[in-house]
Design an enzyme around this catalytic site. Sequence first.
Site, PDB file in Angstrom:
ATOM      1  N   TYR A   1       0.861  -1.177   0.000  1.00 15.03           N
ATOM      2  CA  TYR A   1       0.000   0.000   0.000  1.00 15.03           C
ATOM      3  C   TYR A   1       0.897   1.226   0.000  1.00 15.03           C
ATOM      4  O   TYR A   1       1.790   1.355   0.830  1.00 15.03           O
ATOM      5  CB  TYR A   1      -0.920   0.043   1.219  1.00 15.03           C
ATOM      6  CG  TYR A   1      -1.670   1.362   1.228  1.00 15.03           C
ATOM      7  CD1 TYR A   1      -2.791   1.524   0.441  1.00 15.03           C
ATOM      8  CD2 TYR A   1      -1.171   2.456   1.911  1.00 15.03           C
ATOM      9  CE1 TYR A   1      -3.422   2.747   0.363  1.00 15.03           C
ATOM     10  CE2 TYR A   1      -1.799   3.680   1.837  1.00 15.03           C
ATOM     11  CZ  TYR A   1      -2.929   3.826   1.066  1.00 15.03           C
ATOM     12  OH  TYR A   1      -3.548   5.046   0.971  1.00 15.03           O
TER      13      TYR A   1
ATOM     14  N   TRP B   1       2.266   4.908  -2.573  1.00 16.76           N
ATOM     15  CA  TRP B   1       2.448   5.463  -3.906  1.00 16.76           C
ATOM     16  C   TRP B   1       3.599   4.810  -4.651  1.00 16.76           C
ATOM     17  O   TRP B   1       3.666   4.885  -5.862  1.00 16.76           O
ATOM     18  CB  TRP B   1       2.689   6.967  -3.804  1.00 16.76           C
ATOM     19  CG  TRP B   1       1.442   7.754  -3.622  1.00 16.76           C
ATOM     20  CD1 TRP B   1       0.520   7.628  -2.615  1.00 16.76           C
ATOM     21  CD2 TRP B   1       0.961   8.798  -4.456  1.00 16.76           C
ATOM     22  NE1 TRP B   1      -0.483   8.542  -2.773  1.00 16.76           N
ATOM     23  CE2 TRP B   1      -0.235   9.274  -3.897  1.00 16.76           C
ATOM     24  CE3 TRP B   1       1.434   9.398  -5.613  1.00 16.76           C
ATOM     25  CZ2 TRP B   1      -0.972  10.314  -4.456  1.00 16.76           C
ATOM     26  CZ3 TRP B   1       0.710  10.428  -6.169  1.00 16.76           C
ATOM     27  CH2 TRP B   1      -0.482  10.883  -5.602  1.00 16.76           C
TER      28      TRP B   1
END
Length: 771
Positions: free
Chosen positions: A112, A114
Amino acid sequence: MVERRLPVATHWGSYVAVVDSGRLVRIEPSVDDPAPSPIGPGMVTAADDAARVLRPAVRRGWLEGLPRVHDTARGTDVFVEVSWDEALTLVSGELRRVRAEYGNSAVFGGSYGWASAGVFHNPQNQLQRFLALGGGYTDSRNTYSTAALEVILPHVIGGAPWSYQSRMPMWDEIAENCDLVVAFGGLALKNSQINPGGLARHRTEGLQRKCREAGVRFVNVSPIRSDTAGFLDAEWLPVVPNTDTALMLGIAHTMLVNDWHDQDFLDRCCVGFDRFASYLTGTSDGVVKDADWAAGITGIDRESITDLARRLATQRSLIMVNYAIQRADHGEQPIWMSVVLAAMAGSMGRAGCGWGAGYATMDATGVAPGRPAVASVPRVSNPVPDFIPVARIADTLLHPGQSIDYDGRRLTLPELRLIYWCGGNPFHHHQDLHRLTRAWQVPDTVVVHEAWWNTTAKFADIVLPVATSLERDDFAAGFSDPHLTAMPKVREPAGGSRTDHHIFAALAARLGYEQQFTQSRSEFEWIRHLYEQTRAGLGDEAALPDFDDFWHSPSGVALPALSGPFPGSFETLRANPQAFPLTTPSGRIEIFSEEIDSFGYDDCAGHPAWFEPAEWLHAEASDRFPLHLISNQPASRLHSQYDNGGHSLSSKINGREPVTINPLDAVSRGIDNGMIVRVHNDRGSCLAGAILSDDVMPGVIQLSTGAWWDPAQPGQSGTLDHHGNPNTLTADRPCSRLSQGPSAHSALVDVEPYDGPVPQVLAFTPPPLEH
């Protein structure tokens, strides 16, 4: 010196890398970018800094089978550097053991975050494909950024959680058609530096300027004045944090009693207004939600509330709601209520007006309604049905077998024995890091792919060094950004780093499914294949060049623009709700949701409502902790990414993250500009560098997220963080039983001068390493 100039695509924009003899010299902004982010050039200093993970490393206590306590606990142990062969043998063996003893659901696919830009080297896709082919894994659902929004909006306006992006007005439409924009949570330009997946050029600032030049007026409803750019000349309404819903209710009541609301739209295009109106007027609960009531909660005076109600109802208006206000106790309510307020105001479904969410949180939002599909690594169905709400990871580790509510379902939290984390930093985005530390000691094994020795790497058992986006080939396709950009490798990977795909392919070979994972393609063959798949899918209309021409194009290629109306359009709903229904149960906007009401939750009713937060400036706890902490996104980095980069480091005060304090609060505490201060509550404490400014309203402090956590004594509850990570202080508490989202912005603290010797920041220092 023979310099090479190569394109670089990142989440914060496109650049040109200048390379000499394989050495990265500098990173320059693209000449095509009208508002380049300063984050990019700062990547150079981080490329070879002391924090790089150069070889596979295993925590000594784990390697020797010692218990996870005291000096062998995660976060405090020595690491032993090992060969790639040994590391891969350990990881593959542990995956086999855990699955054989506890089942596939005991493996958590914790990708999880970017990660970095690039279509092929997307860590989440790579990890989930690898784990699914191996038998499956427990997954997570929703995001820390917008969990409450993602769950509530499908109930209220239908569609997929993110479909609202194509259904709200774009900036150019706002400039042409709108008179008044009311932004709950503001429109901070610093957030529009970024775009997941890549960004060809920044357009948000120019489009906002265009709106102002066209005469659009802006109102900034936020505790922070700079949540709108100075050139917008916005009216500032400094609202008590976590009270946006109460303010919207006061505006709605004022509209109702003055007959300023759009009864025709409410009758034809919405359901449940009569039941909501009973709540507004106090018929259902005895509390009238009028402007006086709202003023007592929000700190906005009655006259301002009344005036705002009149302007919203009599002008062509747009209600914007930002993501920050839903990361709080009962975070679903301001999202739901903002839709209801827009429906009442009379501009819903009119060009350039109505309602929208997340403007300026990413450059793509409000810039383009979307982009054509771009091919990605094929997903593999996960054989394990179990999942957890993303922000409930600590609860899952601490309380396996416990049942929780989630969006009308009952979930049983699985027992997780192995955490495999790739492409994110839980010790950045999770709340109450001391609680997470306790939970992190529970599983048998934690495997992490990382390029730097950040906190998550230091709290792992096995750390595998990965190449950065500068050290691998790929191409970028950002969220809603209508461009594809080549990403040729700028330099060789540092030390023994490998790409995530290379690592998973080697593990898959040991576990017997390498061919299924790689499909017998090399990494560059995959990149070519995905581009050509995209090209073929777009057809002759797009007329994209072949891969070789694309790969050598420094500025990338443009994709065809998408045009509406899109499914769920509010304009078509207004025109003909029978012919163009929404995908809600009623086919209309659900001001009252029978479905949510049937869940019976005491913290999320069948219509938007005011629920008092657990921590806010009128709470009992404010006697001890009288300041509300706003832990918003930083201007100097993306979340925690490149906190070790030059731009982020230059923003520090004596090596600490800056905290903004109103001068009235500072003077009463003896705090001066530049002073090192201790921010604290019952959950923890951290050091930060004081900035005195009336940019924040009295009673509020602002400390951005993303400073790499640097606990004085890792594993000891409440220990001082030397660096200024606000999640030392935030509560790990779900915003409601509906979404189970995070509530980071519901946190009370106090601040005091730090009188002791200022400790060294060790956040960017590797742990002790043995060979």
